[in-house]
Design a protein around this motif. Structure first.
Motif, PDB file in Angstrom:
ATOM      1  N   TYR A 161    -132.653 -46.223 -23.720  1.00  0.00           N
ATOM      2  CA  TYR A 161    -132.996 -45.869 -24.985  1.00  0.00           C
ATOM      3  C   TYR A 161    -132.022 -46.157 -26.030  1.00  0.00           C
ATOM      4  CZ  TYR A 161    -135.269 -44.291 -29.276  1.00  0.00           C
ATOM      5  OH  TYR A 161    -135.917 -44.693 -30.393  1.00  0.00           O
ATOM      6  N   MET A 162    -131.204 -46.365 -26.054  1.00  0.00           N
ATOM      7  CA  MET A 162    -130.295 -46.760 -27.111  1.00  0.00           C
ATOM      8  C   MET A 162    -129.738 -48.515 -26.982  1.00  0.00           C
ATOM      9  SD  MET A 162    -129.775 -44.326 -28.706  1.00  0.00           S
ATOM     10  CE  MET A 162    -128.084 -44.717 -29.660  1.00  0.00           C
ATOM     11  N   LYS A 163    -130.026 -49.050 -25.492  1.00  0.00           N
ATOM     12  CA  LYS A 163    -129.556 -49.992 -25.042  1.00  0.00           C
ATOM     13  C   LYS A 163    -130.775 -50.968 -25.381  1.00  0.00           C
ATOM     14  CE  LYS A 163    -126.872 -50.993 -21.036  1.00  0.00           C
ATOM     15  NZ  LYS A 163    -127.183 -50.641 -19.471  1.00  0.00           N
ATOM     16  N   ALA A 164    -132.201 -50.647 -25.371  1.00  0.00           N
ATOM     17  CA  ALA A 164    -133.407 -51.507 -25.936  1.00  0.00           C
ATOM     18  C   ALA A 164    -133.417 -51.194 -27.026  1.00  0.00           C
ATOM     19  CB  ALA A 164    -134.302 -50.599 -25.079  1.00  0.00           C
ATOM     20  N   VAL A 165    -133.386 -50.650 -27.919  1.00  0.00           N
ATOM     21  CA  VAL A 165    -133.524 -50.038 -29.455  1.00  0.00           C
ATOM     22  C   VAL A 165    -132.543 -50.398 -30.035  1.00  0.00           C
ATOM     23  CG1 VAL A 165    -134.909 -48.576 -31.021  1.00  0.00           C
ATOM     24  CG2 VAL A 165    -135.262 -48.519 -28.453  1.00  0.00           C
ATOM     25  N   GLU A 166    -131.353 -49.234 -30.347  1.00  0.00           N
ATOM     26  CA  GLU A 166    -130.338 -49.589 -31.065  1.00  0.00           C
ATOM     27  C   GLU A 166    -129.340 -50.655 -30.721  1.00  0.00           C
ATOM     28  OE1 GLU A 166    -130.389 -47.658 -33.937  1.00  0.00           O
ATOM     29  OE2 GLU A 166    -132.859 -46.741 -33.287  1.00  0.00           O
ATOM     30  N   ARG A 167    -129.605 -51.637 -29.280  1.00  0.00           N
ATOM     31  CA  ARG A 167    -128.776 -52.367 -28.971  1.00  0.00           C
ATOM     32  C   ARG A 167    -127.319 -52.411 -28.763  1.00  0.00           C
ATOM     33  NH1 ARG A 167    -133.630 -54.341 -29.203  1.00  0.00           N
ATOM     34  NH2 ARG A 167    -134.136 -56.018 -29.778  1.00  0.00           N
ATOM     35  N   LYS A 168    -126.781 -51.084 -28.200  1.00  0.00           N
ATOM     36  CA  LYS A 168    -126.658 -50.228 -27.729  1.00  0.00           C
ATOM     37  C   LYS A 168    -125.262 -51.417 -26.250  1.00  0.00           C
ATOM     38  CE  LYS A 168    -125.037 -47.742 -31.499  1.00  0.00           C
ATOM     39  NZ  LYS A 168    -123.246 -47.613 -31.518  1.00  0.00           N
ATOM     40  N   GLU A 169    -124.548 -52.065 -26.367  1.00  0.00           N
ATOM     41  CA  GLU A 169    -124.204 -52.663 -25.214  1.00  0.00           C
ATOM     42  C   GLU A 169    -123.842 -51.677 -23.894  1.00  0.00           C
ATOM     43  OE1 GLU A 169    -121.307 -56.292 -23.899  1.00  0.00           O
ATOM     44  OE2 GLU A 169    -121.520 -55.851 -25.382  1.00  0.00           O
ATOM     45  N   ARG A 170    -123.239 -50.773 -23.999  1.00  0.00           N
ATOM     46  CA  ARG A 170    -122.857 -49.776 -23.082  1.00  0.00           C
ATOM     47  C   ARG A 170    -122.675 -48.383 -24.246  1.00  0.00           C
ATOM     48  NH1 ARG A 170    -120.941 -48.833 -18.277  1.00  0.00           N
ATOM     49  NH2 ARG A 170    -118.879 -48.155 -17.775  1.00  0.00           N
ATOM     50  N   PRO A 171    -123.477 -47.630 -24.160  1.00  0.00           N
ATOM     51  CA  PRO A 171    -123.793 -46.364 -24.938  1.00  0.00           C
ATOM     52  C   PRO A 171    -122.856 -45.791 -24.379  1.00  0.00           C
ATOM     53  CG  PRO A 171    -126.133 -47.192 -24.334  1.00  0.00           C
ATOM     54  CD  PRO A 171    -125.380 -48.567 -23.053  1.00  0.00           C
ATOM     55  N   ARG A 172    -122.476 -44.689 -25.131  1.00  0.00           N
ATOM     56  CA  ARG A 172    -121.023 -43.314 -25.036  1.00  0.00           C
ATOM     57  C   ARG A 172    -122.043 -42.654 -24.151  1.00  0.00           C
ATOM     58  NH1 ARG A 172    -118.619 -44.652 -29.720  1.00  0.00           N
ATOM     59  NH2 ARG A 172    -120.776 -44.631 -30.461  1.00  0.00           N
ATOM     60  N   ILE A 173    -121.899 -41.481 -22.818  1.00  0.00           N
ATOM     61  CA  ILE A 173    -122.836 -40.538 -22.586  1.00  0.00           C
ATOM     62  C   ILE A 173    -121.930 -39.362 -22.823  1.00  0.00           C
ATOM     63  CG2 ILE A 173    -124.214 -40.050 -21.090  1.00  0.00           C
ATOM     64  CD1 ILE A 173    -124.801 -42.301 -21.880  1.00  0.00           C
ATOM     65  N   GLY A 174    -122.363 -38.198 -23.251  1.00  0.00           N
ATOM     66  CA  GLY A 174    -121.244 -36.431 -23.654  1.00  0.00           C
ATOM     67  C   GLY A 174    -122.312 -35.809 -23.443  1.00  0.00           C
ATOM     68  N   LEU A 175    -121.758 -34.960 -22.277  1.00  0.00           N
ATOM     69  CA  LEU A 175    -122.915 -33.514 -22.204  1.00  0.00           C
ATOM     70  C   LEU A 175    -122.265 -32.337 -22.826  1.00  0.00           C
ATOM     71  CD1 LEU A 175    -123.831 -32.485 -20.074  1.00  0.00           C
ATOM     72  CD2 LEU A 175    -121.646 -31.859 -18.853  1.00  0.00           C
ATOM     73  N   VAL A 176    -123.172 -32.139 -23.694  1.00  0.00           N
ATOM     74  CA  VAL A 176    -122.965 -30.993 -24.532  1.00  0.00           C
ATOM     75  C   VAL A 176    -122.325 -29.551 -24.169  1.00  0.00           C
ATOM     76  CG1 VAL A 176    -124.335 -29.550 -26.041  1.00  0.00           C
ATOM     77  CG2 VAL A 176    -125.013 -32.124 -25.990  1.00  0.00           C
ATOM     78  N   ASN A 177    -121.039 -29.119 -24.309  1.00  0.00           N
ATOM     79  CA  ASN A 177    -120.445 -27.727 -23.557  1.00  0.00           C
ATOM     80  C   ASN A 177    -119.974 -27.185 -24.477  1.00  0.00           C
ATOM     81  OD1 ASN A 177    -119.670 -26.772 -21.206  1.00  0.00           O
ATOM     82  ND2 ASN A 177    -119.272 -27.961 -20.015  1.00  0.00           N
ATOM     83  N   VAL A 178    -119.460 -26.164 -23.817  1.00  0.00           N
ATOM     84  CA  VAL A 178    -118.533 -24.815 -24.319  1.00  0.00           C
ATOM     85  C   VAL A 178    -117.650 -25.722 -25.388  1.00  0.00           C
ATOM     86  CG1 VAL A 178    -120.128 -23.362 -24.248  1.00  0.00           C
ATOM     87  CG2 VAL A 178    -118.394 -23.671 -23.129  1.00  0.00           C
ATOM     88  N   GLY A 179    -117.115 -26.136 -23.998  1.00  0.00           N
ATOM     89  CA  GLY A 179    -115.417 -27.219 -24.509  1.00  0.00           C
ATOM     90  C   GLY A 179    -114.949 -28.633 -24.642  1.00  0.00           C
ATOM     91  N   VAL A 180    -114.475 -29.603 -24.230  1.00  0.00           N
ATOM     92  CA  VAL A 180    -113.938 -30.519 -24.262  1.00  0.00           C
ATOM     93  C   VAL A 180    -113.385 -30.360 -22.545  1.00  0.00           C
ATOM     94  CG1 VAL A 180    -114.058 -31.536 -26.298  1.00  0.00           C
ATOM     95  CG2 VAL A 180    -111.794 -30.748 -24.751  1.00  0.00           C
ATOM     96  N   GLU A 181    -112.799 -29.432 -22.383  1.00  0.00           N
ATOM     97  CA  GLU A 181    -112.580 -29.656 -20.665  1.00  0.00           C
ATOM     98  C   GLU A 181    -112.783 -29.576 -19.724  1.00  0.00           C
ATOM     99  OE1 GLU A 181    -109.831 -27.147 -23.501  1.00  0.00           O
ATOM    100  OE2 GLU A 181    -111.878 -27.596 -22.376  1.00  0.00           O
ATOM    101  N   PRO A 182    -113.005 -30.336 -18.354  1.00  0.00           N
ATOM    102  CA  PRO A 182    -113.661 -29.961 -17.223  1.00  0.00           C
ATOM    103  C   PRO A 182    -114.621 -29.195 -16.418  1.00  0.00           C
ATOM    104  CG  PRO A 182    -112.371 -32.641 -17.252  1.00  0.00           C
ATOM    105  CD  PRO A 182    -111.762 -31.355 -18.351  1.00  0.00           C
ATOM    106  N   GLY A 183    -114.088 -28.199 -16.832  1.00  0.00           N
ATOM    107  CA  GLY A 183    -113.903 -27.004 -15.715  1.00  0.00           C
ATOM    108  C   GLY A 183    -114.934 -25.803 -16.675  1.00  0.00           C
ATOM    109  N   LYS A 184    -115.358 -26.398 -18.030  1.00  0.00           N
ATOM    110  CA  LYS A 184    -115.730 -25.577 -18.944  1.00  0.00           C
ATOM    111  C   LYS A 184    -116.975 -25.355 -18.228  1.00  0.00           C
ATOM    112  CE  LYS A 184    -112.592 -24.297 -22.168  1.00  0.00           C
ATOM    113  NZ  LYS A 184    -112.472 -23.086 -22.651  1.00  0.00           N
ATOM    114  N   GLY A 185    -118.439 -24.961 -19.310  1.00  0.00           N
ATOM    115  CA  GLY A 185    -118.894 -24.413 -19.125  1.00  0.00           C
ATOM    116  C   GLY A 185    -119.220 -23.326 -17.860  1.00  0.00           C
TER     117      GLY A 185
END
Length: 353
Positions: A161-185
């Motif tokens: 969607y972001m590539k097609a509509v917002e023209r983002k060449e390589r959209p950044r993906i984030g996972l909504v979580n309770v902390g930034v560390e890989p072991g969180k959640g």
């Protein structure tokens, strides 16, 4: 381009929905107003023929209420306006469908007529503001319970969607979580993190709630329960903030009339940015066609913006890009994941339920 509009869906239907269709005359599209013919015809008579020449009425006698079960479109109300708009897309009569009605029923109808092979769970994508560019949050409420593979699919669809509509060449993906560390959640988040990390997506890691609107990511991924809470909270905070601004300004010792006039346009821009009606609707991604659910409280302007959004999605081939990306992944076995460089095997978590 022909867009089927459910004129009976929404808190302000049918009048406000039809006025949005009238406004869409400058978009260069044909609007198919789907609903009971006598009702739609009587309302459109209030406008001149030149204002409604781009609107075609398509008779659909039944109406699905907001409090009715989504499955009602499968049996008792197959000829409801919310069901017919999806059927018109699968029949090739319309290029896209839009409704501000019962989102569950809209999704059920879309899945009946427009299910996309290879997609486990279609999802709603909500467009949100940030300090930088627009952000898409998905799932925004279609799937309350998810497994890690579902979240991976959401990320793929959000990227397309972001590539097609917002023209983002390589959209950044984030996972909504309770902390930034890989072991969180919880277990779901930990497994989803692994899948996203080992994919070819531009995954930047976990994103905490306070970072959602900073603009460091383009696609926010989560289960539908979390996403819907985030979406409703965002809409609520935006409304409260607008009211606080207008309430507190007159109390300021600097609130002289010339100063207020000077900042009036700035205040209006802030109001515009925070108004969720300005961002169109939530596209249902993962189906064979463009389907967008607008806000239940949609005004004529909201419907106009959603119709414009539908037009852009058709022009930019969003659902086709999603299909291509999914098929590309499936051809590679589990898909877009990298294998263990030592053993050549896939990690067990990638196939976890």
């Amino acid at each position: 381009m022909r867009i089927a509009l459910d004129v009976m869906g929404g808190d302000k239907a049918p009048e406000e929905i039809l006025w949005g269709a009238v406004k869409a005359r400058d978009l260069g599209i044909q609007v198919i107003a789907v609903g009971p013919y006598p009702v739609v015809h009587e309302i459109l008579k209030k406008k001149s023929p030149s204002e409604t020449s781009h609107i075609e009425i398509y008779h659909a006698p039944d109406v699905v209420r907001m409090d009715e079960a989504p499955t009602i479109v499968m049996k008792e109300k197959q000829n409801s306006s919310i069901s017919v708009v999806s059927r018109l897309v699968t029949e090739g009569y319309a290029d896209a469908s839009v409704s501000a009605g019962n989102s569950g029923a809209f999704m059920a109808a879309a899945l009946r007529y427009l299910r996309m092979p290879g997609i486990l769970r279609p999802c709603f994508g909500a467009i949100l503001p940030s300090l930088k560019d627009k952000v898409i949050l998905l799932d925004a409420g279609a799937n309350m319970d998810c497994n890690p593979r579902h979240l991976l699919d959401f990320a793929i669809m959000g990227e397309a969607y972001m590539k097609a509509v917002e023209r983002k060449e390589r959209p950044r993906i984030g996972l909504v979580n309770v902390g930034v560390e890989p072991g969180k959640g919880n277990a779901l988040m930990k497994k989803a993190y692994f899948l996203l990390k080992n994919s070819s997506l531009n995954f930047i890691g976990n994103v905490e709630g306070r970072e959602l609107f900073v603009g460091n990511v383009d696609v926010l991924v989560c289960d539908g329960f979390t996403g819907n809470v985030v979406l409703k909270a965002t809409e609520g905070v935006g409304g409260v903030l607008k009211r606080v601004i207008y309430r507190e300004l007159p109390k300021s010792k600097w609130a002289q009339l010339p100063l207020l006039m000077l900042y009036r346009h700035t205040i209006e821009r802030i109001k515009h940015t925070l108004d969720y009606h300005e961002y169109g609707g939530a596209p249902l991604l993962g189906v064979e066609g463009v389907c967008i659910v607008a806000h239940g409280s949609s005004t004529a302007r909201s419907i106009y913006l959603t119709l414009r959004q539908a037009k852009e999605m058709v022009e930019n081939r969003v659902y086709e890009l999603i299909r291509e990306k999914i098929q590309e992944g499936r051809r590679k076995g589990i898909g877009i994941f990298s294998r263990d460089h030592r053993t050549g095997s896939l990690h067990p978590a990638e196939s976890a339920d």
